[in-house]
Write a protein that holds these residues in place. Structure first.
Motif, PDB file in Angstrom:
ATOM      1  N   CYS A  64       0.743  -1.343   0.043  1.00 52.78           N
ATOM      2  CA  CYS A  64      -0.009  -0.138   0.044  1.00 52.78           C
ATOM      3  C   CYS A  64       0.871   1.443  -0.055  1.00 52.78           C
ATOM      4  N   GLU A  65       2.233   1.025   0.326  1.00 51.33           N
ATOM      5  CA  GLU A  65       3.144   2.197   0.480  1.00 51.33           C
ATOM      6  C   GLU A  65       2.615   3.293   1.429  1.00 51.33           C
ATOM      7  N   HIS A  66       1.472   2.967   2.408  1.00 44.85           N
ATOM      8  CA  HIS A  66       1.462   4.120   3.401  1.00 44.85           C
ATOM      9  C   HIS A  66       1.614   3.956   4.842  1.00 44.85           C
ATOM     10  N   GLU A  67       1.852   2.538   5.000  1.00 44.51           N
ATOM     11  CA  GLU A  67       2.417   2.231   6.286  1.00 44.51           C
ATOM     12  C   GLU A  67       4.080   2.156   6.524  1.00 44.51           C
ATOM     13  N   GLN A  80       1.118  -8.959  11.417  1.00 44.63           N
ATOM     14  CA  GLN A  80       0.209 -10.077  12.119  1.00 44.63           C
ATOM     15  C   GLN A  80      -0.750  -9.729  12.970  1.00 44.63           C
ATOM     16  N   GLN A  81      -0.627  -8.306  13.336  1.00 49.74           N
ATOM     17  CA  GLN A  81      -1.511  -7.924  14.302  1.00 49.74           C
ATOM     18  C   GLN A  81      -3.009  -7.347  13.589  1.00 49.74           C
ATOM     19  N   TYR A  82      -2.592  -6.433  12.479  1.00 46.45           N
ATOM     20  CA  TYR A  82      -3.862  -5.845  11.805  1.00 46.45           C
ATOM     21  C   TYR A  82      -3.427  -5.500  10.314  1.00 46.45           C
ATOM     22  N   HIS A  83      -2.299  -5.107   9.815  1.00 46.67           N
ATOM     23  CA  HIS A  83      -2.267  -4.672   8.514  1.00 46.67           C
ATOM     24  C   HIS A  83      -2.586  -5.664   7.698  1.00 46.67           C
ATOM     25  N   ARG A  84      -2.201  -6.796   7.581  1.00 46.04           N
ATOM     26  CA  ARG A  84      -2.593  -7.722   6.712  1.00 46.04           C
ATOM     27  C   ARG A  84      -4.159  -7.745   6.426  1.00 46.04           C
ATOM     28  N   LYS A  85      -5.093  -7.227   7.173  1.00 47.19           N
ATOM     29  CA  LYS A  85      -6.436  -7.229   7.183  1.00 47.19           C
ATOM     30  C   LYS A  85      -6.907  -5.680   6.379  1.00 47.19           C
ATOM     31  N   LEU A  86      -5.941  -4.797   6.645  1.00 48.93           N
ATOM     32  CA  LEU A  86      -6.214  -3.453   6.238  1.00 48.93           C
ATOM     33  C   LEU A  86      -5.458  -2.840   5.251  1.00 48.93           C
ATOM     34  N   CYS A  87      -4.281  -3.753   4.686  1.00 49.12           N
ATOM     35  CA  CYS A  87      -3.577  -3.188   3.714  1.00 49.12           C
ATOM     36  C   CYS A  87      -4.403  -2.767   2.460  1.00 49.12           C
ATOM     37  N   THR A  88      -4.226  -1.678   1.867  1.00 47.06           N
ATOM     38  CA  THR A  88      -4.804  -0.989   0.743  1.00 47.06           C
ATOM     39  C   THR A  88      -5.034  -1.843  -0.460  1.00 47.06           C
ATOM     40  N   ARG A  89      -4.613  -3.106  -0.478  1.00 41.61           N
ATOM     41  CA  ARG A  89      -4.625  -3.965  -1.617  1.00 41.61           C
ATOM     42  C   ARG A  89      -6.292  -3.986  -2.110  1.00 41.61           C
ATOM     43  N   ASP A  90      -6.988  -3.988  -1.067  1.00 44.05           N
ATOM     44  CA  ASP A  90      -8.304  -3.586  -1.171  1.00 44.05           C
ATOM     45  C   ASP A  90      -8.833  -2.330  -1.797  1.00 44.05           C
ATOM     46  N   GLU A  91      -9.307  -2.244  -2.986  1.00 46.20           N
ATOM     47  CA  GLU A  91      -9.425  -1.072  -3.586  1.00 46.20           C
ATOM     48  C   GLU A  91     -10.517  -0.042  -2.968  1.00 46.20           C
ATOM     49  N   ARG A  92     -11.245  -0.766  -2.338  1.00 46.31           N
ATOM     50  CA  ARG A  92     -12.440   0.152  -1.726  1.00 46.31           C
ATOM     51  C   ARG A  92     -11.641   0.856  -0.585  1.00 46.31           C
ATOM     52  N   ILE A 115     -10.027   3.139  13.523  1.00 49.78           N
ATOM     53  CA  ILE A 115     -11.146   2.478  13.785  1.00 49.78           C
ATOM     54  C   ILE A 115     -11.233   0.979  13.035  1.00 49.78           C
ATOM     55  N   LEU A 116     -10.467   1.136  11.934  1.00 51.82           N
ATOM     56  CA  LEU A 116     -10.536   0.033  11.058  1.00 51.82           C
ATOM     57  C   LEU A 116      -9.548  -1.183  11.666  1.00 51.82           C
ATOM     58  N   ARG A 117      -8.454  -0.565  12.354  1.00 54.35           N
ATOM     59  CA  ARG A 117      -7.395  -1.536  12.999  1.00 54.35           C
ATOM     60  C   ARG A 117      -8.445  -2.173  14.114  1.00 54.35           C
ATOM     61  N   LEU A 118      -8.942  -1.366  14.900  1.00 51.53           N
ATOM     62  CA  LEU A 118      -9.927  -2.183  16.026  1.00 51.53           C
ATOM     63  C   LEU A 118     -10.790  -3.307  15.250  1.00 51.53           C
TER      64      LEU A 118
END
Length: 123
Positions: A64-67, A80-92, A115-118
């Motif tokens: 995603c080049e953001h983190e 492992q904790q959160y980023h794999r679920k939130l990484c912006t490979r998801d276009e939405r 909020i998305l991390r939570l």
């Protein structure tokens, strides 16, 4: 539990729990360390995981080049904790992040990511 000095956790009446030294502790000794359940920052000059000042060069998420991370261990822990679920490979999610930054503020985008991390941690 994450105690780095000779201390113990005791209950002190109505005051609740306290850390009490079991022997003398030298000045500037780390007593306790714990990562927060979830956190976020609008400051792009700090590590996205531990919030330490970013070294140069630093590690950026290749997807995603953001983190941004200060070390490989912070990058792995965040993944492992959160980023794999939130990484912006998801276009939405990528579009939502851009919308927040363009239409609102950097702080709003950071609040959204917190909020998305939570939510991600709860998934």
């Amino acid at each position: 539990r994450n105690l780095a000095a000779p201390v113990e956790c005791v209950h002190v009446g109505a005051n609740g729990r306290s850390l009490v030294a079991t022997e003398p502790i030298a000045k500037d000794t780390l007593i306790f360390a714990e990562f927060p359940f979830a956190s976020g920052t609008a400051n792009s000059s700090v590590c996205s995981s531990c919030f330490r000042e970013l070294p140069m060069p630093h590690i950026t998420c290749e997807h995603c080049e953001h983190e941004r991370y200060c070390s490989t261990s912070c990058q792995v822990r965040a993944w492992q904790q959160y980023h794999r679920k939130l990484c912006t490979r998801d276009e939405r999610l990528a579009q939502l992040r851009v919308y927040c930054r363009e239409k609102h503020s950097k702080e709003d985008a950071s609040t959204l990511m917190l909020i998305l991390r939570l939510a991600g941690i709860a998934l």
